[in-house]
Design a protein around this motif. Structure first.
Motif, mmCIF file in Angstrom:
data_model
loop_
_atom_site.group_PDB
_atom_site.id
_atom_site.type_symbol
_atom_site.label_atom_id
_atom_site.label_comp_id
_atom_site.label_asym_id
_atom_site.label_seq_id
_atom_site.Cartn_x
_atom_site.Cartn_y
_atom_site.Cartn_z
ATOM 1 N N ASP A 73 -19.169 4.787 0.275
ATOM 2 C CA ASP A 73 -18.131 4.684 -0.339
ATOM 3 C C ASP A 73 -17.696 3.621 -1.084
ATOM 4 N N SER A 74 -17.729 2.530 -0.174
ATOM 5 C CA SER A 74 -16.815 1.373 -0.015
ATOM 6 C C SER A 74 -18.179 0.062 -0.553
ATOM 7 N N LEU A 75 -19.075 0.626 -0.327
ATOM 8 C CA LEU A 75 -20.837 -0.605 -0.595
ATOM 9 C C LEU A 75 -21.388 1.073 -1.433
ATOM 10 N N ARG A 76 -20.868 0.282 -2.436
ATOM 11 C CA ARG A 76 -21.983 0.550 -3.720
ATOM 12 C C ARG A 76 -22.773 0.442 -4.322
ATOM 13 N N THR A 77 -24.437 0.924 -4.816
ATOM 14 C CA THR A 77 -25.751 0.807 -5.032
ATOM 15 C C THR A 77 -25.817 1.330 -6.493
ATOM 16 N N PHE A 78 -26.492 -0.020 -6.983
ATOM 17 C CA PHE A 78 -27.593 0.233 -8.208
ATOM 18 C C PHE A 78 -28.387 -0.311 -9.000
ATOM 19 N N THR A 79 -29.138 0.154 -9.945
ATOM 20 C CA THR A 79 -29.950 -0.977 -10.814
ATOM 21 C C THR A 79 -29.835 -0.647 -11.876
ATOM 22 N N ILE A 80 -29.968 -1.967 -12.495
ATOM 23 C CA ILE A 80 -29.613 -1.536 -13.917
ATOM 24 C C ILE A 80 -30.449 -0.571 -15.305
ATOM 25 N N GLN A 81 -32.073 -0.322 -14.268
ATOM 26 C CA GLN A 81 -33.448 0.101 -14.773
ATOM 27 C C GLN A 81 -32.903 1.897 -14.250
ATOM 28 N N GLY A 82 -32.129 1.479 -13.411
ATOM 29 C CA GLY A 82 -32.018 3.365 -12.712
ATOM 30 C C GLY A 82 -30.910 4.233 -13.410
ATOM 31 N N THR A 83 -29.603 3.146 -13.948
ATOM 32 C CA THR A 83 -28.850 3.928 -14.996
ATOM 33 C C THR A 83 -28.552 3.781 -16.099
ATOM 34 N N GLY A 84 -29.985 2.752 -16.298
ATOM 35 C CA GLY A 84 -30.110 3.845 -18.378
ATOM 36 C C GLY A 84 -29.818 2.148 -18.825
ATOM 37 N N GLY A 85 -29.068 0.864 -18.840
ATOM 38 C CA GLY A 85 -29.157 -0.032 -19.594
ATOM 39 C C GLY A 85 -28.745 -0.824 -18.971
ATOM 40 N N THR A 86 -27.874 -2.105 -19.858
ATOM 41 C CA THR A 86 -27.401 -2.736 -19.729
ATOM 42 C C THR A 86 -25.171 -2.170 -20.290
ATOM 43 N N SER A 87 -25.506 -1.311 -21.629
ATOM 44 C CA SER A 87 -24.309 -1.348 -21.815
ATOM 45 C C SER A 87 -23.710 -0.556 -20.862
ATOM 46 N N LYS A 88 -24.785 0.907 -20.448
ATOM 47 C CA LYS A 88 -24.123 1.425 -19.217
ATOM 48 C C LYS A 88 -23.834 1.569 -18.341
ATOM 49 N N THR A 89 -24.816 0.713 -17.914
ATOM 50 C CA THR A 89 -24.781 -0.429 -16.579
ATOM 51 C C THR A 89 -23.180 -0.913 -16.309
ATOM 52 N N ILE A 90 -23.024 -1.183 -17.211
ATOM 53 C CA ILE A 90 -21.471 -2.361 -17.409
ATOM 54 C C ILE A 90 -20.521 -1.183 -17.902
ATOM 55 N N ALA A 91 -20.491 0.378 -18.110
ATOM 56 C CA ALA A 91 -18.852 1.041 -18.573
ATOM 57 C C ALA A 91 -19.230 1.852 -17.338
ATOM 58 N N SER A 92 -21.063 1.537 -16.008
ATOM 59 C CA SER A 92 -20.489 2.343 -15.166
ATOM 60 C C SER A 92 -20.416 2.012 -14.151
ATOM 61 N N GLY A 93 -20.516 0.317 -13.970
ATOM 62 C CA GLY A 93 -19.572 -0.130 -13.043
ATOM 63 C C GLY A 93 -18.010 -0.818 -12.885
ATOM 64 N N ILE A 94 -17.630 -0.529 -14.090
ATOM 65 C CA ILE A 94 -16.170 -0.512 -14.737
ATOM 66 C C ILE A 94 -15.792 0.983 -14.266
ATOM 67 N N ALA A 95 -16.042 1.781 -14.287
ATOM 68 C CA ALA A 95 -15.762 3.110 -14.314
ATOM 69 C C ALA A 95 -15.346 3.192 -12.532
ATOM 70 N N GLN A 96 -16.541 2.543 -11.398
ATOM 71 C CA GLN A 96 -16.546 2.458 -10.380
ATOM 72 C C GLN A 96 -15.262 1.806 -9.663
ATOM 73 N N VAL A 97 -15.010 0.202 -9.875
ATOM 74 C CA VAL A 97 -13.971 0.070 -10.402
ATOM 75 C C VAL A 97 -13.213 0.151 -9.523
ATOM 76 N N LYS A 98 -12.694 1.042 -10.986
ATOM 77 C CA LYS A 98 -10.756 1.878 -11.367
ATOM 78 C C LYS A 98 -11.186 2.726 -10.562
ATOM 79 N N SER A 99 -12.555 3.632 -9.509
ATOM 80 C CA SER A 99 -11.831 4.373 -8.865
ATOM 81 C C SER A 99 -11.389 3.793 -7.652
#
Length: 518
Positions: free
Chosen positions: A233-259
């Protein structure tokens, strides 16, 4: 250090500094004009000498060594007369033997002292000086996404984003330019992974996102396995290709930081021993005063830190070249001393392979400030290591586990060098400069020490400490060393350094690139 005072209607008081009775040169405290009488030395200045530069104290024949600090800084490339300007036009490098005398000056641990600072104690016992959320990248291809996520939380752009989390120092993206088109089993990728692994577990990060593209050589699962890490939970990993593209990855990253923010904000500072401080030592944009003022004052502070149980990391291997024998004499064992010499030999072979030479440093700015050869710069640079024993030697970005003075093999380029130190665990950087280097090093705060008062007066907004008074006798090395040590404790306790106030730190993350890009 001895200040030489001259008198008379055509002389200037305290015009030059003699550092050692064996020296062939004097250091100009001010611009020296032609015809100036230095009566204490019995010489007349024969040509203009800029402040911080060297003037010959005696005649030196061609081919003879030139000494400063009582040590060789080069050899006369032409006859030099007493009173002449001594610099790159009449001094050159040359080979000479150095007595490594392993351990002959080792003196054991200093008398212990009890010092504390207000640190952040993590759940596993590690101690932090700052409390960031970090975003790391496995490859250059995910750098844009990482920065977009961090920018969402920038206080200067979106001041409301962190307003409810005053104990979070910020969200920083540390990106780099490699991670692909390299040998998957080679030294270059192993070094990058060691660097990223060190940052991923740095105590100054409450949590970390590690973002990849998906198809790069530096695969995240392999990176984690190589560093003995696992996603959590304190070391989260993901990829742009696995998340589905740039905008989706940015949105996911922002949401994860908020959490992660609420949990990160729960920290509190408490008194902890100074033994938890690991200081990375740097000097850049150096001048002729660096080895006289800021570096020895920092060395005095380092001695105080080590007496309190802390650790200091000396680095920049090309900038101890020619002075390494002063460190091997302080090694706690021959094995430790030989580890340092092995790194020197590696650099000699590396430069030969690259058709370069170790004397390509000092930089143009260093030379303009009065430094002539790498030998001269090195002799001044080691002064910031103080006087305690050398207890261990580490490779680049290797985790530092010893307490006391250690050495880490790095280039002389400050951003690369400090990146390795922070990866090794440094939670504070102390950086001396005579030319005005502007530098920060997130997630670890950086303290800037000015070597001369002119720099302090013209660039005080970037400097934390003025050491210039040491040269003119208005302060002592010991007084300034105590001041620097107390500032270290204050900055480690949460006071903001000048570089932090200006927002330095993200762009200065520069892992060492040594391999071929294919």
């Amino acid at each position: 250090m001895q200040l030489i005072t001259t008198t008379g209607s055509e002389t200037a008081a305290n015009a030059v500094i003699r550092l050692n009775v064996l020296d062939d040169v004097l250091i100009a405290r001010q611009p020296l004009i032609k015809g100036l009488e230095l009566k204490a030395e019995g010489i007349q200045v024969l040509e203009p000498v800029p402040s911080g530069h060297k003037v010959a104290a005696r005649h030196i024949d061609v081919g003879q060594p030139v000494r400063r600090y009582g040590q060789i800084i080069g050899f006369a490339s032409q006859p030099i007369e007493a009173g002449q300007h001594v610099h790159v036009h009449n001094v050159a490098m040359g080979d000479f033997s150095r007595d490594y005398a392993f351990g002959i000056d080792a003196k054991g641990s200093p008398a212990p002292t009890a010092e504390t600072f207000m640190g952040i104690v993590r759940s596993d016992g590690r101690v932090a000086t700052r409390n960031y959320i970090g975003i790391l990248t496995s490859v250059n291809c995910s750098a844009t996404v990482a920065r977009a996520i961090a920018d969402y939380f920038r206080r200067d752009i979106h001041p409301e984003a962190l307003i409810e989390y005053p104990n979070v120092d910020g969200v920083v993206a540390l990106t780099h330019g490699v991670g692909c088109a390299v040998d998957p089993g080679g030294e270059a990728l192993a070094m990058l992974r060691r660097t990223l692994g060190g940052y991923a577990v740095h105590p100054n990060f409450a949590s970390v996102l590690l973002i990849g593209l998906g198809c790069e050589t530096n695969q995240i699962p392999d990176l984690l396995a190589a560093q003995g890490l696992t996603s959590s939970d304190s070391l989260r990993t993901f990829t742009i290709q696995g998340t589905g593209g740039t905008s989706k990855t940015i949105a996911s990253g922002i949401a994860q930081v908020k959490s992660l923010l609420a949990e990160a904000n729960k920290v509190k500072r408490e008194p902890v021993s100074a033994k938890h401080l690991i200081i990375g030592l740097q000097c850049g944009g150096s001048d002729g005063y660096s080895g006289i003022t800021a570096n020895p004052a920092l060395g005095n502070a380092v001695d105080r830190l080590i007496a309190a149980g802390g650790t200091a990391i000396l680095s920049e291997t090309p900038e101890v070249y020619g002075a390494e024998h002063l460190l091997t004499r302080r090694a706690i064992s021959q094995k430790v001393g030989e580890k340092l010499i092995a790194r020197i030999h590696w650099w000699e072979a590396y430069c030969k392979r690259m058709d370069a030479e170790l004397n390509n440093n000092p930089s143009a700015g260093n030379k303009a400030g009065g430094l002539t050869t790498i030998l001269e710069k090195s002799l001044g640079a080691v002064a910031k290591a103080g006087s305690t024993d050398l207890v261990d030697v580490y490779e680049y970005a290797e985790t530092v586990r010893a307490h006391g003075l250690v050495f880490m093999d790095t280039p002389g380029y400050d951003p690369i060098s400090a990146t390795g130190q922070v990866a090794g665990g440094a939670n504070l950087i102390a950086f001396t400069t005579g030319r005005g280097s502007a530098y920060g090093c997130a997630p670890s705060p950086s303290i800037k020490l000015a070597t001369n008062s002119r720099l302090w007066e013209t660039q005080e907004e970037d400097m934390d400490v003025n050491c210039g008074g040491i040269a003119d006798g208005t302060m002592t090395i010991e007084e300034r060393g105590e001041y620097i040590f107390r500032m270290m404790l204050r900055i480690a306790s949460g006071d903001k350094s000048k570089s932090e106030q200006h927002g330095y730190g993200q762009n200065e993350f520069v892992p060492w690139q040594i391999g071929a890009i294919t």
